[in-house]
Structures are given as C-alpha cells and as structure tokens.
Design a protein around this motif. Structure first.
Motif: not given
Length: 146
Positions: A1-10, A96-106, A136-144
C-alpha cells in the motif's frame, strides 16, 4: 500500500485541479487544502465516487447546512473538509487494497467483527477510527486475516 497512488486517487475523487484549484501530490498538500477549505463542488465528485447523499449528510455535512452554504456560496468548513478528505482517503485505500471499487465500497459498508460489528465507514468518522481502518486494510493487504 503506497501512499502516492492513494493521494492521486483522492485528488481525482475530490475533483482535481478544477475543484481544488491546485495540484495535490502529498499528505502535506492534502492538509493544506483542508485548511483552505474545500469547495462544495467536491461533494458532487464524492457522490460520483460512490458515497450516497445520505452518507454525505451523515458523515460529512448535514443536508440543511449544505443548502445554507450553497446559498451563501461558502465552502465546506475546515472540519467538513477534513471529514471529506478522510473518508475519500479511506475509500481510496480500500480500492487500492481490494483492486476494485465495487468490492472496496461493499467492504466499507459491512459490519466487521474486528470493528465490533461496525462498518469501516462508521469507524472512520473520527481520525482515530480512520487509523484503525487503515491498520485493518494494511493487514488485508499483507495477507493477514483481518
């Protein structure tokens, strides 16, 4: 989870240069636009990004206050701007973590045991809660298991 693409998305989700009036490339830039107060037009972009009118009214700015501000051509307050950026950031991180806006929003709207049955959006109402959701998102991203 890198902050740069997230900032660009925001930045994109808030309406980009057209709405914010300047480039945003860092957390410091986001903090500055919050202090300068964000235009109400950013809420239209938040709506397009998947936030409902009800969520905007409950989590960012009450509808009555929004109408009042619009009539007086006033921007969001610093607190409202901060809430908008916080929720947009959480949404962007989830995408970013889920790779899909629909899944993320759900995921953002479902009650989670790790959050005491509350949804990530409910928890992210506060800065401290948003940090918990980010963890929690970081744990999901790391596969925990989260």
């Amino acid at each position: 989870m890198s902050s740069q693409p997230v900032i660009a998305t925001v930045y994109r989700k808030l309406g980009g240069r057209r709405v914010l009036g300047e480039e945003v490339a860092s957390d410091a830039d986001l903090a500055r636009i919050v202090r300068r107060q964000i235009s109400l037009r950013a809420l239209l972009h938040a709506r397009r990004s998947g936030f409902s009118e009800k969520e905007i009214g409950e989590l960012i700015i009450p509808e009555r206050t929004r109408r009042h501000r619009k009539a007086k051509r006033q921007p969001l307050s610093i607190e409202e701007s901060d809430r908008l950026v916080r929720l947009t950031r959480i949404q962007s991180l989830a995408e970013d973590v889920f790779g899909d806006p629909k899944n993320a929003n759900r995921w953002l709207r479902q009650g989670l045991g790790i959050l005491g049955g509350s949804s990530p959006l409910e928890i992210a109402r506060t800065d401290a809660g948003a940090r918990v959701v980010e963890q929690v998102l970081a744990k999901i991203d790391w596969g925990a298991a989260a």
